[in-house]
Design an enzyme around this catalytic site. Sequence first.
Site, mmCIF file in Angstrom:
data_model
loop_
_atom_site.group_PDB
_atom_site.id
_atom_site.type_symbol
_atom_site.label_atom_id
_atom_site.label_comp_id
_atom_site.label_asym_id
_atom_site.label_seq_id
_atom_site.Cartn_x
_atom_site.Cartn_y
_atom_site.Cartn_z
ATOM 1 N N GLN A 128 40.466 31.923 38.857
ATOM 2 C CA GLN A 128 39.644 32.009 40.057
ATOM 3 C C GLN A 128 38.187 32.202 39.664
ATOM 4 O O GLN A 128 37.870 33.137 38.925
ATOM 5 C CB GLN A 128 40.165 33.200 40.866
ATOM 6 C CG GLN A 128 39.506 33.434 42.175
ATOM 7 C CD GLN A 128 39.367 34.921 42.438
ATOM 8 O OE1 GLN A 128 38.824 35.653 41.653
ATOM 9 N NE2 GLN A 128 39.892 35.382 43.531
ATOM 10 N N SER A 131 32.941 35.276 40.939
ATOM 11 C CA SER A 131 31.787 36.104 40.556
ATOM 12 C C SER A 131 30.767 35.330 39.729
ATOM 13 O O SER A 131 31.129 34.428 38.970
ATOM 14 C CB SER A 131 32.253 37.299 39.723
ATOM 15 O OG SER A 131 33.078 38.125 40.477
ATOM 16 N N SER A 163 39.138 35.862 34.552
ATOM 17 C CA SER A 163 40.300 36.178 33.708
ATOM 18 C C SER A 163 41.033 34.894 33.356
ATOM 19 O O SER A 163 41.220 34.030 34.215
ATOM 20 C CB SER A 163 41.274 37.089 34.460
ATOM 21 O OG SER A 163 40.612 38.226 34.934
ATOM 22 N N GLU A 246 45.181 39.129 47.690
ATOM 23 C CA GLU A 246 45.072 40.109 46.620
ATOM 24 C C GLU A 246 45.465 41.497 47.104
ATOM 25 O O GLU A 246 45.879 42.351 46.332
ATOM 26 C CB GLU A 246 43.622 40.132 46.104
ATOM 27 C CG GLU A 246 43.436 40.869 44.794
ATOM 28 C CD GLU A 246 41.980 40.902 44.355
ATOM 29 O OE1 GLU A 246 41.093 40.789 45.218
ATOM 30 O OE2 GLU A 246 41.752 41.037 43.150
ATOM 31 N N GLU A 376 31.430 51.905 45.012
ATOM 32 C CA GLU A 376 30.486 51.962 46.131
ATOM 33 C C GLU A 376 30.863 50.958 47.228
ATOM 34 O O GLU A 376 30.831 51.284 48.418
ATOM 35 C CB GLU A 376 29.062 51.681 45.624
ATOM 36 C CG GLU A 376 28.484 52.791 44.742
ATOM 37 C CD GLU A 376 29.125 52.882 43.355
ATOM 38 O OE1 GLU A 376 29.667 51.866 42.864
ATOM 39 O OE2 GLU A 376 29.090 53.974 42.766
#
Lengths: 405, 365
Positions: A128, A131, A163, A246, A376
């Site tokens: 995937q 990011s 990954s 997920e 956060e």
Amino acid sequence: MDFNDTAAEAEYRATVRAWLEANADEYREPPATPWKLDEFIARSKAWQAKKFAAGYTGITWPKAFGGQGLGPMQSIIYGQEEGRFHAPSGLYSIGLGMCIPTVFTHGNPEVAARYVPKALVGDEVWCQLFSEPAAGSDLAGIRTKAVKDGDDWIIDGQKVWTSFAHASDYGIVVCRTDPSKPKHKGLTMFIVDMKAPGMEVRGIKQMSGGSDFNEVFFNNVRVPDAWRLGAEGDGWKVALTTLMHERLAVGGKPKHAPGYATLMKLAKGVEAPNGGPAIEAGDVRQRIAQSYINDEGIKLTQLRALSALSKGEMPGPEQSISKVVVAKTMQEMAAFALDLAGGDGFVTEGADPELDKLQGSYLWSAGLRIAGGTDEILRNIIAERVLGLPGDLRPDKDKPFNAAA
Amino acid sequence: MNFDFSDDAKALGDQAKKLFADKAGTSAARKAMAKDAPAFDAALWAEIAALGWTAARVPEAHGGLGMSAEESCMLAEAAGGSLACVPLVSTLLATEALLMAGNEAQQAKYFPGIADGSCIAVVAWNEPGSANPQALSVSAEANTLNGVKAPVADLAGAQLAIVAAAGADGPSLWLVDLAAAKVETLETMDLVRRHGRLTLNGVAAEPLGSSADYQLWLDRAAVILAYEAIGTATSAMAMTVEYAKTRVAFGQTIGRYQGVKHKCADMYIKIELARAHALHGIAMISSNGAELRQAAAAARVASLDAASFCGEEAVQLHGGIGFTWESDCQFYYRRARTLSAALGGRGWWADRLVRALELRNRAAA
């Protein structure tokens, strides 16, 4: 109140257990030395093919896509039972857990028919590609661009923290297709061939010393329009459905990570600053208790979710606390335990296996607090989605992407 | 798997929350603060008794409804959330002791009165100068008790006390008719729930079960009290979240700021961790499970942490207004200390948790 399976669940569990007993014999114990990547991939592929043949892949997927058409409980039961063994896992978790459901939900039917079966049997591995260096917590800030060229798209840019990119055949990638639209509106998702000309995969060396992720560079990579997932400009919506898959997979403490039991064991053999075994010291006992409360509290919270699923209900929002608790607890416990062991906890050379694990856990936990949503961002999600507080101020939200600062 | 409250228990909890929303809550608590206010809200107590809440856990043979520990916990959570000025949680804790450890004659004598609300039963556990539930100075000799118990929640107006006292084979519980004992009021940090001092000078007492029963009762009581604390913490969080949605600073509602919203998220995290352990505690009570000791201790510690954190951060996030006498924040802030003093503090229970884990490890070895 009870922790028992229903009759149907018990029957499924018994069938799974019998199959694993007969087929996973070689994985009763962890490997004496960790598998090298090639062996891990070969073993993963063989194990996936075996599971496929027996009907233990795509357990919750619709039958039309080669799945078993069963409920989430069956999938969880299979996972629990397989978890008692040490069969190679992980290579397919992102591909089959997130990518392929996106392909069969949003992809065109011919494309799905070509790719879904090969992924399910384990012949093809998927990753995937979301990011980016400038799009982490702010995932919609994606800059990798895709430009239309006839019936194709040309992709340029960079992805990061992918990954298994080096072991993957295909990936799903979110790209900016219209920078004149606001950031969430100008994105589109595509399938990409990881071996296509212009693709470059480079391993990232983490601060922990290992290399579990990659950077992926796109240099004029061509993909056909048929590989588009969802409509042009719908990439953000499609990505959200991917990430929804997920949710159920988000686990508690990593299976072999040290926990309160490690601290108890260690504290028995270490002397406290005031003399006597550390396990008798008040501050050590308080820390053991806190570690138990956090780690076991998350396990019990997950049982609440399983109970809801078992009854055919939706799990409550309390699941959202899992990762934020687990990652920080891992870090605090490991630091406390290593300090308790004094100089020995600090020396890596010839460290005993428990201390070695704690050192690894301390380093890894720093990444875990960031991966899959930082502490956060997860607190924002709890505050905004569960408690209903207003969203953060986002000055770029409605501006054209190419006009925002 | 069924790791959740029964529908019946949830329905009772909803009913209790609704009634308390109407008849208890912070405005009723404020009235109860007045020096001349009665010890508790007698009208609300009568209504609770009429609805059968005091009878919930009492066996049917003794005029009760024979419900499970789940119902007691739901009631405790509702009472804790509304700060209800009634001796409900005290009576639930006493009922649990009588249910577990009472002989037939004791149950026949006290349960009907508890069930219909005419007998208010409290738990006298604390002692001046000690915070260790195992080291008690009140002692029992020939069925009389000597010593002082304080602070005792809901003591004024109660008829029956379940007293923890040192005996020949360790601490255990005793039944004391309060008509024969010296009862005084005692001011505490909690301005809403009344506390008292119970002086026992050779007061007649009946043994209630064994020292093993006392240990088991501590665990069950910890689970019930955890739900009270969870209720209180949840109300403090709800009040704060509402404020954060409306209070404006620097041109926007303060709930937008991460410095504020992250504290609200931490309140939620602490409450849900406490809920997970408390639910485990009920599951262990229901099944007489071997993990009760650790589940109860974890529930107690986690719920006290949640109540303290929510009480403290509620004041903090309200800012100056939260520190005023007129703000309702002080109720939750003060109540957190009441809850901690109710049955051994955080440190004692954290140690008990580790002791339980050590015992389990030894048994497994």
